[in-house]
Design an enzyme around this catalytic site. Structure first.
Site, PDB file in Angstrom:
ATOM      1  N   TRP A 163       0.767  -1.231  -0.064  1.00  0.00           N
ATOM      2  CA  TRP A 163       0.002  -0.031   0.077  1.00  0.00           C
ATOM      3  C   TRP A 163       0.780   1.294  -0.044  1.00  0.00           C
ATOM      4  CZ3 TRP A 163       1.884   2.118   4.237  1.00  0.00           C
ATOM      5  CH2 TRP A 163       2.359   1.262   5.454  1.00  0.00           C
ATOM      6  N   LYS A 187      -3.214  -8.055  -7.681  1.00  0.00           N
ATOM      7  CA  LYS A 187      -4.076  -8.207  -6.560  1.00  0.00           C
ATOM      8  C   LYS A 187      -3.501  -6.740  -5.736  1.00  0.00           C
ATOM      9  CE  LYS A 187      -4.565  -9.108  -2.017  1.00  0.00           C
ATOM     10  NZ  LYS A 187      -4.836  -7.487  -1.636  1.00  0.00           N
ATOM     11  N   TYR A 251       2.830 -21.324   0.438  1.00  0.00           N
ATOM     12  CA  TYR A 251       1.739 -21.507  -0.609  1.00  0.00           C
ATOM     13  C   TYR A 251       2.240 -22.294  -1.810  1.00  0.00           C
ATOM     14  CZ  TYR A 251      -0.761 -17.704   1.856  1.00  0.00           C
ATOM     15  OH  TYR A 251      -1.102 -16.822   2.806  1.00  0.00           O
ATOM     16  N   CYS A 264      10.722  -7.684   0.035  1.00  0.00           N
ATOM     17  CA  CYS A 264      10.023  -7.565   1.144  1.00  0.00           C
ATOM     18  C   CYS A 264      10.710  -6.340   2.161  1.00  0.00           C
ATOM     19  CB  CYS A 264      10.555  -8.740   1.994  1.00  0.00           C
ATOM     20  SG  CYS A 264       9.633  -9.978   1.289  1.00  0.00           S
ATOM     21  N   CYS A 297      10.078   0.937   1.804  1.00  0.00           N
ATOM     22  CA  CYS A 297      10.881  -0.325   2.088  1.00  0.00           C
ATOM     23  C   CYS A 297      12.327   0.097   2.413  1.00  0.00           C
ATOM     24  CB  CYS A 297      10.764  -1.271   1.145  1.00  0.00           C
ATOM     25  SG  CYS A 297      10.981  -0.437  -0.392  1.00  0.00           S
ATOM     26  N   LYS A 347       1.150   0.294  15.931  1.00  0.00           N
ATOM     27  CA  LYS A 347       2.361  -0.135  15.927  1.00  0.00           C
ATOM     28  C   LYS A 347       3.702   0.694  15.854  1.00  0.00           C
ATOM     29  CE  LYS A 347       5.582  -2.527  12.916  1.00  0.00           C
ATOM     30  NZ  LYS A 347       5.923  -2.969  11.517  1.00  0.00           N
ATOM     31  N   GLU A 396      11.661  -3.457  11.651  1.00  0.00           N
ATOM     32  CA  GLU A 396      11.183  -2.515  10.537  1.00  0.00           C
ATOM     33  C   GLU A 396      10.147  -1.884  11.253  1.00  0.00           C
ATOM     34  OE1 GLU A 396       8.999  -3.937   7.093  1.00  0.00           O
ATOM     35  OE2 GLU A 396      10.317  -2.416   5.923  1.00  0.00           O
TER      36      GLU A 396
HETATM   37  P1  NAD Z   1       1.718  -6.734   3.504  1.00  0.00           P
HETATM   38  O1  NAD Z   1       2.642  -7.979   3.537  1.00  0.00           O
HETATM   39  O2  NAD Z   1       0.938  -6.782   4.590  1.00  0.00           O
HETATM   40  O3  NAD Z   1       0.694  -6.809   2.158  1.00  0.00           O
HETATM   41  C1  NAD Z   1       1.255  -6.936   0.918  1.00  0.00           C
HETATM   42  C2  NAD Z   1       0.437  -7.635   0.109  1.00  0.00           C
HETATM   43  O4  NAD Z   1       0.177  -8.892   0.654  1.00  0.00           O
HETATM   44  C3  NAD Z   1      -0.998  -6.889  -0.078  1.00  0.00           C
HETATM   45  O5  NAD Z   1      -1.520  -6.904  -1.173  1.00  0.00           O
HETATM   46  C4  NAD Z   1      -2.007  -8.046   0.974  1.00  0.00           C
HETATM   47  O6  NAD Z   1      -3.202  -8.022   0.855  1.00  0.00           O
HETATM   48  C5  NAD Z   1      -1.199  -9.340   0.871  1.00  0.00           C
HETATM   49  N1  NAD Z   1      -1.337 -10.117   1.895  1.00  0.00           N
HETATM   50  C6  NAD Z   1      -1.609  -9.880   3.253  1.00  0.00           C
HETATM   51  N2  NAD Z   1      -1.634 -10.999   4.021  1.00  0.00           N
HETATM   52  C7  NAD Z   1      -1.515 -12.093   3.059  1.00  0.00           C
HETATM   53  C8  NAD Z   1      -1.730 -13.526   3.375  1.00  0.00           C
HETATM   54  N3  NAD Z   1      -1.817 -13.942   4.395  1.00  0.00           N
HETATM   55  N4  NAD Z   1      -1.641 -14.206   2.224  1.00  0.00           N
HETATM   56  C9  NAD Z   1      -1.503 -13.605   1.007  1.00  0.00           C
HETATM   57  N5  NAD Z   1      -1.560 -12.304   0.713  1.00  0.00           N
HETATM   58  C10 NAD Z   1      -1.671 -11.366   1.803  1.00  0.00           C
HETATM   59  O7  NAD Z   1       2.812  -5.544   3.302  1.00  0.00           O
HETATM   60  P2  NAD Z   1       2.288  -4.061   3.551  1.00  0.00           P
HETATM   61  O8  NAD Z   1       1.719  -3.927   4.738  1.00  0.00           O
HETATM   62  O9  NAD Z   1       1.223  -3.800   2.216  1.00  0.00           O
HETATM   63  O10 NAD Z   1       3.360  -3.153   2.587  1.00  0.00           O
HETATM   64  C11 NAD Z   1       4.550  -2.958   3.824  1.00  0.00           C
HETATM   65  C12 NAD Z   1       5.557  -3.780   3.421  1.00  0.00           C
HETATM   66  O11 NAD Z   1       6.204  -3.937   2.138  1.00  0.00           O
HETATM   67  C13 NAD Z   1       7.075  -3.335   4.349  1.00  0.00           C
HETATM   68  O12 NAD Z   1       7.477  -4.591   4.958  1.00  0.00           O
HETATM   69  C14 NAD Z   1       7.791  -2.894   2.958  1.00  0.00           C
HETATM   70  O13 NAD Z   1       9.265  -3.025   3.629  1.00  0.00           O
HETATM   71  C15 NAD Z   1       7.599  -3.862   2.156  1.00  0.00           C
HETATM   72  N6  NAD Z   1       7.912  -3.112   0.973  1.00  0.00           N
HETATM   73  C16 NAD Z   1       8.937  -3.674   0.206  1.00  0.00           C
HETATM   74  C17 NAD Z   1       9.420  -3.041  -1.092  1.00  0.00           C
HETATM   75  C18 NAD Z   1      10.504  -3.570  -1.933  1.00  0.00           C
HETATM   76  O14 NAD Z   1      10.686  -3.463  -3.099  1.00  0.00           O
HETATM   77  N7  NAD Z   1      11.221  -4.381  -1.195  1.00  0.00           N
HETATM   78  C19 NAD Z   1       8.320  -2.309  -1.556  1.00  0.00           C
HETATM   79  C20 NAD Z   1       7.450  -1.601  -1.021  1.00  0.00           C
HETATM   80  C21 NAD Z   1       7.249  -2.130   0.309  1.00  0.00           C
END
Ligand code: NAD
Length: 494
Positions: A163, A187, A251, A264, A297, A347, A396
């Protein structure tokens, strides 16, 4: 129709913003989840509450379209034409898309307009332009044989998005995956689906076949898991938390061993050596630490500074922090909006208390602005006296809290910088070119910036080491590797 920011904000006020599933171009609108803006927690509209059966339908359409060749077998030049048209439309709708991200994620409108959208548009143009300039290889054989090494689109790709940069993350994944000929299912994060919905609509307008691009909105535990476990998905390209990244590996292992690409989390260091030009470094240090409310990130959330210049640097950062206005992100002069949702705010806020309990000392900021909108606004905060065993050094936060740790020697600085489970990005500051060469090689991170904060640009691959992710890179020509597979075609002379 093209909307300006005031029109988007007005629709939000009326609760009329909508993001539905788009499967084979059909808008499936029921059932729905409430969508509230973090700006003041008011209802701005609804998003589709996607289910496993929506995922099944989207995968079926994607596979059939891929097999039909309607998109996958087009010449690269033809796909390029459509992708360029789509890029034009996204450029034309930049203000609207920026406003959607602002209202959905609480991101400052100025950032959305000046940074996110130009980067998003550039990504679409860059991959459209790249697609007809990719060549295969020929193996070094005898004249009796001919070995072609070709790259083919992999098939059905799922892009699972976070997001924090909704439009831009969409572009980073979807532009290369689609340009190369795959069928793509997007998604978006449930908190920020609005710009993704609009961009898919624009794709159809540009001529992307409806079956080649679908959108399934909804909860991670429902839609995300169904995509991750689907037996007919070839790749999931995921950006999000390390915790959910792990789930996608599970999965995949428990279903069809689909490829998983993980981008991540991070806990990136910013190292300031004694010989750094502090005045030049300060704007970069602030941007690395607080840009996008630190919901980033590659956020440089650990400031590792030589003990002899620590106080001088903190004094300069205190002055710079005054320029970072906290407030309603729809206002043009605001740099810090709200945290994206209440649970995330709680948080982040908890780190203020935890760090004090663990011995950290607030050097700058520390206030929560309960009086603004939703009340989920935290000012840029800098904690001094943070040691490497403290939570703020290790975890983080994804919110505007910077940890300051001092060092005496170069060796100690490098050890501290690398003392993390992550390895996404790092930056360091020094005027000594020999030190710069030495340190850049020793820091363990996917992107190391010298004398500045940067994620590189569209031409350079972006991704992390260790628990920041693996399996492929976003950006650069390297991104195509996520979405393609290598085939050898071997001719034997008879
Ligand atoms: P998140 O992991 O909560 O969600 C990411 C996506 O995964 C969303 O679309 C969400 O709906 C889906 N998701 C959540 N739970 C799930 C499940 N149980 N099974 C399958 N899909 C699921 O992450 P967030 O809170 O949206 O974003 C923040 C995180 O993203 C931070 O940790 C950040 O560091 C990371 N991030 C990394 C990069 C990169 O390029 N490395 C870039 C942006 C954000």
């Amino acid at each position: 129709m093209k909307l300006n920011q005031q029109q988007v904000f007005e629709l939000a006020k009326q609760g009329k913003l909508w993001a539905g599933n788009l499967i084979d171009g059909v808008n499936i609108s029921q059932p729905k989840l409430e969508n509230r803006t973090p700006i003041d927690n008011s209802l701005i509209g609804y998003i589709a509450d996607g289910e496993a059966r929506d995922v099944d339908a989207a995968v079926k359409v994607a596979r059939n379209t891929f097999k039909s060749g309607e998109w996958s077998a087009l010449s690269p030049q033809k796909r390029k034409e459509v992708m360029l048209k789509w890029a034009d439309l996204i450029a034309e709708h930049s203000e609207e898309l920026a406003a959607l991200d602002c209202i959905d994620a609480g991101k400052p409108i100025t950032e959305c307009i000046n940074t996110d959208m130009p980067a998003t548009v550039e990504t679409f143009y860059w991959y459209a332009e790249a697609i007809d300039k990719l060549f295969g290889k020929i193996a070094p054989t005898s004249q009796q044989e001919l070995g072609l090494i070709v790259s083919e689109p992999i098939g059905v790709v799922c892009a699972v998005l976070p997001w924090n940069f909704p439009a831009q993350m969409f572009a980073w994944k979807v532009a290369p995956a689609l340009a190369i000929g795959n069928s793509v299912i997007v998604k978006p994060a449930e908190l920020t689906s609005l710009s993704a919905y609009r961009m898919v609509e624009l794709a159809y307008e540009a001529g992307v076949p409806k079956g080649a691009l679908s959108l399934v909105c909804g909860l991670g535990e429902k839609v995300g898991e169904a995509l991750g476990r689907h037996p007919d998905v070839d790749v999931v390209s995921f950006t999000g938390s390390t915790e959910v990244g792990r789930l996608f590996l599970k999965y995949s292992a428990e279903s069809n061993l689909k490829e998983i690409v993980l981008e991540c989390g991070g806990k990136s260091p910013q190292v300031v050596f004694e010989d750094a030009n502090l005045d030049a470094a300060v704007p970069h240090i602030m941007a690395a630490a607080f840009w996008n409310m630190s919901e980033n990130c590659s956020c440089g959330s650990r400031l590792i500074v030589h003990e002899n210049i620590k106080q001088a640097l903190l004094d300069k950062l205190a002055i710079a922090a005054k320029e970072w206005k906290v407030g309603d992100p729809r206002q043009a002069d605001v740099s810090i909006g709200p945290m994206v949702e209440k649970a995330h705010f709680d948080k982040v806020k908890s780190f203020l208390d935890i760090t004090k309990q663990e011995g950290g000392k607030i050097a700058i900021g520390g206030r929560v602005h309960h009086e603004i909108g939703s009340g989920w606004y935290i000012e840029p905060t800098i904690f001094d006296n943070v040691t490497s065993d403290m939570s703020l050094f290790k975890e983080e936060v994804f919110g505007p809290i910077l940890a300051v740790t001092s060092f005496k020697t170069e060796e100690e600085a490098i050890t501290l910088a690398n003392k993390t489970q992550y390895g996404l990005a790092a930056s360091f500051y020094s005027q000594d070119v020999h030190r710069a060469m030495r340190v850049a090689r020793q820091i363990s991170a996917g992107t190391v910036s010298v004398n500045g904060f940067s994620e590189g640009n569209i031409t350079t691959p972006f991704g992390g080491f260790r628990q920041s992710g693996f399996g492929g890179k976003d950006n650069g020509l390297e991104a195509f590797e996520q979405y393609s597979q290598t085939k050898v075609i071997w001719f034997v002379h008879q």
